[in-house]
Design a protein around this motif. Structure first.
Motif, PDB file in Angstrom:
ATOM      1  N   ALA A  18       0.832  -1.202   0.000  1.00  0.00           N
ATOM      2  CA  ALA A  18       0.000   0.000   0.000  1.00  0.00           C
ATOM      3  C   ALA A  18       0.867   1.252   0.000  1.00  0.00           C
ATOM      4  O   ALA A  18       0.554   2.247  -0.673  1.00  0.00           O
ATOM      5  CB  ALA A  18      -0.930  -0.008   1.209  1.00  0.00           C
ATOM      6  N   THR A  19       1.965   1.205   0.742  1.00  0.00           N
ATOM      7  CA  THR A  19       2.878   2.349   0.783  1.00  0.00           C
ATOM      8  C   THR A  19       3.457   2.632  -0.600  1.00  0.00           C
ATOM      9  O   THR A  19       3.482   3.779  -1.057  1.00  0.00           O
ATOM     10  CB  THR A  19       4.036   2.065   1.768  1.00  0.00           C
ATOM     11  OG1 THR A  19       3.476   1.837   3.057  1.00  0.00           O
ATOM     12  CG2 THR A  19       5.004   3.234   1.827  1.00  0.00           C
ATOM     13  N   ALA A  30       0.780   4.123  -2.775  1.00  0.00           N
ATOM     14  CA  ALA A  30       0.498   5.511  -2.431  1.00  0.00           C
ATOM     15  C   ALA A  30       1.649   6.425  -2.831  1.00  0.00           C
ATOM     16  O   ALA A  30       1.454   7.598  -3.144  1.00  0.00           O
ATOM     17  CB  ALA A  30       0.230   5.627  -0.929  1.00  0.00           C
ATOM     18  N   HIS A  54      -8.598   3.535  -5.453  1.00  0.00           N
ATOM     19  CA  HIS A  54      -7.823   4.744  -5.715  1.00  0.00           C
ATOM     20  C   HIS A  54      -7.934   5.755  -4.581  1.00  0.00           C
ATOM     21  O   HIS A  54      -6.965   6.382  -4.212  1.00  0.00           O
ATOM     22  CB  HIS A  54      -8.278   5.397  -7.013  1.00  0.00           C
ATOM     23  CG  HIS A  54      -8.405   4.419  -8.128  1.00  0.00           C
ATOM     24  ND1 HIS A  54      -9.212   4.616  -9.205  1.00  0.00           N
ATOM     25  CD2 HIS A  54      -7.822   3.209  -8.308  1.00  0.00           C
ATOM     26  CE1 HIS A  54      -9.123   3.582 -10.006  1.00  0.00           C
ATOM     27  NE2 HIS A  54      -8.300   2.717  -9.489  1.00  0.00           N
ATOM     28  N   SER A  55      -9.123   5.891  -4.043  1.00  0.00           N
ATOM     29  CA  SER A  55      -9.330   6.953  -3.065  1.00  0.00           C
ATOM     30  C   SER A  55      -8.427   6.748  -1.861  1.00  0.00           C
ATOM     31  O   SER A  55      -7.778   7.670  -1.383  1.00  0.00           O
ATOM     32  CB  SER A  55     -10.792   6.971  -2.628  1.00  0.00           C
ATOM     33  OG  SER A  55     -11.161   5.676  -2.196  1.00  0.00           O
ATOM     34  N   HIS A  56      -8.332   5.504  -1.416  1.00  0.00           N
ATOM     35  CA  HIS A  56      -7.523   5.224  -0.245  1.00  0.00           C
ATOM     36  C   HIS A  56      -6.047   5.467  -0.530  1.00  0.00           C
ATOM     37  O   HIS A  56      -5.304   5.968   0.301  1.00  0.00           O
ATOM     38  CB  HIS A  56      -7.735   3.780   0.209  1.00  0.00           C
ATOM     39  CG  HIS A  56      -7.008   3.455   1.476  1.00  0.00           C
ATOM     40  ND1 HIS A  56      -7.484   3.817   2.711  1.00  0.00           N
ATOM     41  CD2 HIS A  56      -5.829   2.824   1.684  1.00  0.00           C
ATOM     42  CE1 HIS A  56      -6.628   3.409   3.645  1.00  0.00           C
ATOM     43  NE2 HIS A  56      -5.615   2.811   3.052  1.00  0.00           N
ATOM     44  N   LEU A  57      -5.621   5.096  -1.733  1.00  0.00           N
ATOM     45  CA  LEU A  57      -4.215   5.276  -2.076  1.00  0.00           C
ATOM     46  C   LEU A  57      -3.912   6.721  -2.456  1.00  0.00           C
ATOM     47  O   LEU A  57      -2.759   7.096  -2.604  1.00  0.00           O
ATOM     48  CB  LEU A  57      -3.827   4.364  -3.241  1.00  0.00           C
ATOM     49  CG  LEU A  57      -3.806   2.863  -2.955  1.00  0.00           C
ATOM     50  CD1 LEU A  57      -3.445   2.080  -4.202  1.00  0.00           C
ATOM     51  CD2 LEU A  57      -2.827   2.535  -1.846  1.00  0.00           C
ATOM     52  N   GLY A  58      -4.957   7.525  -2.629  1.00  0.00           N
ATOM     53  CA  GLY A  58      -4.746   8.926  -2.961  1.00  0.00           C
ATOM     54  C   GLY A  58      -4.124   9.112  -4.331  1.00  0.00           C
ATOM     55  O   GLY A  58      -3.269   9.960  -4.517  1.00  0.00           O
ATOM     56  N   ARG A  59      -4.538   8.304  -5.286  1.00  0.00           N
ATOM     57  CA  ARG A  59      -3.932   8.393  -6.621  1.00  0.00           C
ATOM     58  C   ARG A  59      -4.967   7.987  -7.667  1.00  0.00           C
ATOM     59  O   ARG A  59      -5.988   7.396  -7.346  1.00  0.00           O
ATOM     60  CB  ARG A  59      -2.714   7.483  -6.721  1.00  0.00           C
ATOM     61  CG  ARG A  59      -3.110   6.009  -6.628  1.00  0.00           C
ATOM     62  CD  ARG A  59      -1.938   5.120  -6.351  1.00  0.00           C
ATOM     63  NE  ARG A  59      -0.908   5.235  -7.356  1.00  0.00           N
ATOM     64  CZ  ARG A  59      -0.948   4.647  -8.542  1.00  0.00           C
ATOM     65  NH1 ARG A  59      -1.985   3.922  -8.885  1.00  0.00           N
ATOM     66  NH2 ARG A  59       0.047   4.770  -9.391  1.00  0.00           N
TER      67      ARG A  59
END
Lengths: 329, 194
Positions: free
Chosen positions: A102-103, A106, A134-139
């Protein structure tokens, strides 16, 4: 060129060759051939195709050829490639696989190339990344995952490069007879090849001592033999020798290395009995004198160096289909 | 490619509704012959010696390049090296659509350094394919000059690119398709607008 169309090949991740459709596999092989053509004889071995895309190799096991091959493939297409090895990352501080993936997502990775000692790890990562979205990863855009070898499960790009090598040497894969010899039990290469070659229309025979065959091999699209000489007598078009994976063996799978070499090694004498056109493959690293005689590994039959070269083109094709086009829904 | 072709093999002819034949097989042959003459005139100003290489853009540009080379050889007796250059990996619209299959790239054995390279395509539309081809060319070598020959110029350029040799200028609506048919792939020669 045949196989692919302008509608893409519908590949989101490349996790296994089992389940890969024939037209997808052929499109990848055609694209790999196209990559080789596009780069042949030119001064500048650089394509702008993946400019601005970021490819991260995340390796929890040692590797030279696979990691370098992916890195070269990415760089030749102008992707930014970053290497993360477990020993030199936060993994050594106890970070979980999920958090690491996840890191990296992101942080902007468009593609994770994952090698892991646990079978199924890349599948888990792909499922997690697809689910958090996408929303959680901010991308924007999804993160594509490529399995670069997971435990004893699969190594799909290795099988694709083997198929590409066979296509180049034999003209085609369909209708050929390919024998895979050695430590099938611990070999993700054997599993990926068995499925891919069968999908492409080849006849596959596995040769190994009973102790080095996995449970459930009866469900694979292959025939199984314990007698190398009898199988070689049927005149296979290609023989793929596997390394005996001592690092995955805990216990006695065969009486001695010497006995294994005598019964299942590709000696010069055995190689001489092959048809003239037959190809010898080895995924490397080869243990000379164990599964393959040094003279055979260095002979013109052996396509070991061609396999490495094909590996770069195949991985370019995989990155192209995963990253160059619009996101596959 | 932009929506400039979509010609289904063998579906040519002026019979279909809303379809207009732009070039017949005989027209196409005459046009190729005329462009071949123009290429000879423009690339050998003083009976000059600059080698000429014809590079087709797949698929139909490749066959057009071969036909032009044959014509030039018939006229001058000189053998013109031909090749094919796939600009797909250099396109600027890759991210806007599903991945495309790659086409063939094969440069003549002598290469393109110091040659006059004539890029050959069937239809000139936005100019983006030619832009990609120019970038690809730069990675393959350094031609003395690059020119562009197209069978049909249909307008609607999105980049400052023009052709040096034009078979036929055809004013079109953006939504129309120009379908070029060539015997090598489509079983017959002809160009239609629909």
């Amino acid at each position: 060129m045949t196989g692919a169309t302008d509608t893409g090949i519908g590949l989101r991740h490349l996790l296994s060759t089992e389940g890969l459709r024939r037209e997808q596999a052929e499109a990848l092989l055609d694209t790999a051939a196209g990559m080789e053509q596009a780069l042949t004889g030119r001064a500048v071995r650089k394509l702008p195709t993946l400019r601005g895309r970021t490819v991260v190799t995340l390796f929890y096991e040692n590797s030279t050829r696979t990691r370098v091959s992916f890195e070269v493939a990415g760089k030749w297409m102008s992707a930014d490639t970053i290497n993360v090895s477990a020993s030199a990352s936060s993994v050594s501080k106890g970070e979980s696989l999920r958090d690491t993936a996840a890191t990296l997502g992101a942080a902007g990775a468009d593609c994770l190339i994952v090698r892991h000692p646990a079978s199924g790890a890349p599948h888990r990562i792909a499922a997690w990344l697809d689910r958090v979205g996408h929303s959680h990863l901010g991308r924007e855009g999804h993160v594509a995952v490529v399995n670069a070898g997971d435990g004893t499960h699969e190594h799909p790009t290795q099988a694709l490069l083997d198929a590409a090598t066979l296509r180049a040497r034999l003209g085609q894969v369909e209708g050929t007879h390919v024998t895979i010899v050695g430590d099938i039990l611990h070999s993700r290469v054997a599993r990926s090849n068995a499925h891919l070659l069968a999908t492409l229309g080849a006849r596959v025979t596995l040769v190994a001592p009973p102790t080095l065959l996995p449970v459930g091999v009866g469900d694979w699209p292959v025939t199984v033999s314990h007698d190398l000489d009898a199988t070689l007598a049927t005149g296979p078009d290609a023989v793929m020798m596997l390394r005996v994976q001592a690092e995955r063996m805990h216990g006695g799978f065969f009486p001695s290395a010497r006995e294994y070499a005598i019964r299942f090694g590709l000696s010069q004498d055995r190689a001489d009995r092959l048809p003239d056109h037959a190809v010898v493959l080895h995924p490397g690293p080869a243990v000379r004198g164990m599964e393959i005689a040094s003279s055979v590994a260095d002979s013109s039959r052996a396509a070991i160096a061609e396999q490495v070269t094909a590996g770069v083109h195949v991985r370019m094709a995989v990155l192209y289909h995963l990253l160059a086009g619009e996101d596959v829904a | 490619m932009p929506s400039r072709r979509r010609g289904e093999p063998g579906s040519g002819g002026a019979s279909a509704e809303g379809e207009r034949e732009l070039l017949s097989a005989a027209d196409l042959a005459r046009t190729v012959a005329r462009v071949a003459h123009e290429i000879i005139e423009r690339t050998t100003p003083d009976g000059g010696s600059a080698p000429v290489v014809l590079l087709g853009l797949p698929t139909r540009g490749t066959y057009l390049a071969r036909r032009l080379a044959e014509r030039i050889t018939e006229i001058t007796g000189a053998v013109v090296p031909t090749g094919t250059l796939d600009p797909t990996l250099y396109r600027d619209d890759l991210r806007l659509r599903p991945t495309r299959a790659l086409a063939e790239t094969e440069l003549p054995p002598g290469g393109i350094d110091d040659a006059v390279v004539v890029l050959v395509d069937d239809v000139l539309f936005s100019g983006r394919t030619v832009r990609a081809a120019l970038d690809a060319l730069r990675d393959h070598g350094r031609p003395r000059a690059v020119q562009l020959a197209v069978l049909i110029d249909r307008g609607h350029r999105e980049l400052p690119i023009r052709a040096d040799y034009v078979g036929k200028n055809v004013p079109t609506n953006r939504s129309e398709d120009v379908a070029v048919r060539m015997t090598e792939v489509d079983g017959e020669d002809g160009v239609s607008l629909r």
